[in-house]
Design an enzyme around this catalytic site. Sequence first.
Site, PDB file in Angstrom:
ATOM      1  N   GLU A 158      -3.830 -62.420  26.339  1.00 39.28           N
ATOM      2  CA  GLU A 158      -2.222 -62.872  26.527  1.00 39.28           C
ATOM      3  C   GLU A 158      -1.842 -63.418  27.727  1.00 39.28           C
ATOM      4  O   GLU A 158      -1.144 -63.003  28.789  1.00 39.28           O
ATOM      5  CB  GLU A 158      -1.476 -61.503  26.463  1.00 39.28           C
ATOM      6  CG  GLU A 158      -1.500 -60.677  24.970  1.00 39.28           C
ATOM      7  CD  GLU A 158      -0.674 -59.651  24.752  1.00 39.28           C
ATOM      8  OE1 GLU A 158      -0.796 -59.262  23.787  1.00 39.28           O
ATOM      9  OE2 GLU A 158       0.175 -59.137  25.786  1.00 39.28           O
TER      10      GLU A 158
ATOM     11  N   GLU B 283      -4.700 -57.590  18.087  1.00 40.42           N
ATOM     12  CA  GLU B 283      -3.733 -56.463  18.504  1.00 40.42           C
ATOM     13  C   GLU B 283      -2.570 -56.670  17.492  1.00 40.42           C
ATOM     14  O   GLU B 283      -2.127 -57.650  17.124  1.00 40.42           O
ATOM     15  CB  GLU B 283      -3.020 -56.584  19.788  1.00 40.42           C
ATOM     16  CG  GLU B 283      -4.007 -56.197  21.073  1.00 40.42           C
ATOM     17  CD  GLU B 283      -3.343 -56.194  22.185  1.00 40.42           C
ATOM     18  OE1 GLU B 283      -2.035 -56.000  22.370  1.00 40.42           O
ATOM     19  OE2 GLU B 283      -4.232 -56.447  23.522  1.00 40.42           O
TER      20      GLU B 283
END
EC number: 3.2.1.21
Length: 441
Positions: free
Chosen positions: A167, A351
């Site tokens: 991320e 995720e």
Amino acid sequence: MQLNRKDFPEDFLFGTATSSYQIEGHAFGGAGRTHWDDYADTPGNVVRAENGATACDHYHRYAEDLDLVAAAGFDAYRFSISWARVLPEGRGTPNPDGLDFYDRLTDAMLERGLKPYATLYHWELPSALADLGGWRNRDIAAWFGDFTETIMRRLGDRMDTVATINEPWCVAWLGHFLGGHAPGLRDIRAAARAMHHVLLAHGRAIEVMRGLGMEGLGGVFNLEWAHPADDSEEAYEAAARYDGIYNRWFMGGVFKGQYPDIVLDGLAPHMPEGWQDDMALISQPLDWCGINYYTRKLLAPAKGPWPSLKEVPGILPKTYMDWEIYPEGLLNFLERTASEYTGDLPIYVTENGMASHDDPVAGEVQDEHRIAFIEAHLADVRRALARGVPVKGYFVWSLLDNYEWSFGYDKRFGLVHVDFDTLARTPKASYHALKRALTGE
């Protein structure tokens, strides 16, 4: 759950994910201090000033935790490696206990038939490197490359896949412009440099691992679908700017070797000199792409300096993080990623999950809301597959309730409940539902 393994291609992979600082217990095993320790020690940054010193004590309990992963029928375990555990000062002499821990952890996965899906960086920058400017300093690409070589010379031959930086938006924008993550800056110049250097470090790590003869290399991007809050032209422009900053900057840099003009309009004056010369390194070919997806955002214009936008509350049901539940956004991103960025490259949902307030009652945790969330998103993965998107796997976040960064231990994402006083593990209803779906038991 109505869906099960048979509803997906035979080679489709199911897994669950964690990260090092959130579960391991950073006080153990000779790990060095991180900027998250510094951030948590600063009043007002983290709920109750909680940190990852003990977390879930996965450092000592990893065998028990991996038994849970294997018993549920998962094919793979996505984990991250703590830079400060391997190199306590970020550079220099490795920590033998840290290297040995990841050796043991990897072997324990393989002994249980789990594919190791490693991530090199999940936000725990060594404090010694933060002192030198951290992600604002161009030298971080070389430091990260050295860390990559140190750990992958030890583990690389046993990894199924390796992702570089989890991320990058959180590392760069959330940590340097919004101040919501370590190092807690609100500085557009720092943010612009971090936005570039995080991808430069990604590129350097890929280069190092290719030099070691490794394959299965990818990047993991968190994406939020951006909707205008109303039908005005100004709201559409605000949504486009948000989409550019959050989604297209990192995807564009890695897969196209270019940043979106709508973001350069604001960041160009603050970018490091000669950044254009780095794009070939940043955009070298990958073997797969990972998408972390949780929610959408509604955007409206706002007065003030660029990017001149604000988030507006939506009307959809929300998780305990106050994030709207919008499975359609995952379908949108899977299609857009394949059509605009990656083509036939394998895509993983690396995720997906939800936070809730999960309290055991009579020794059980009934989290039917999480079961519904997972199933709704898996249904949109199936729709993407039916439309020809090369989705190869789905990872639930997270295996365990854990340290949720600035929210401390309040927000529970786990399939397994953790009592943070006793550290006892209790599989939730969602764990059992997934186990039935994956194993038929």
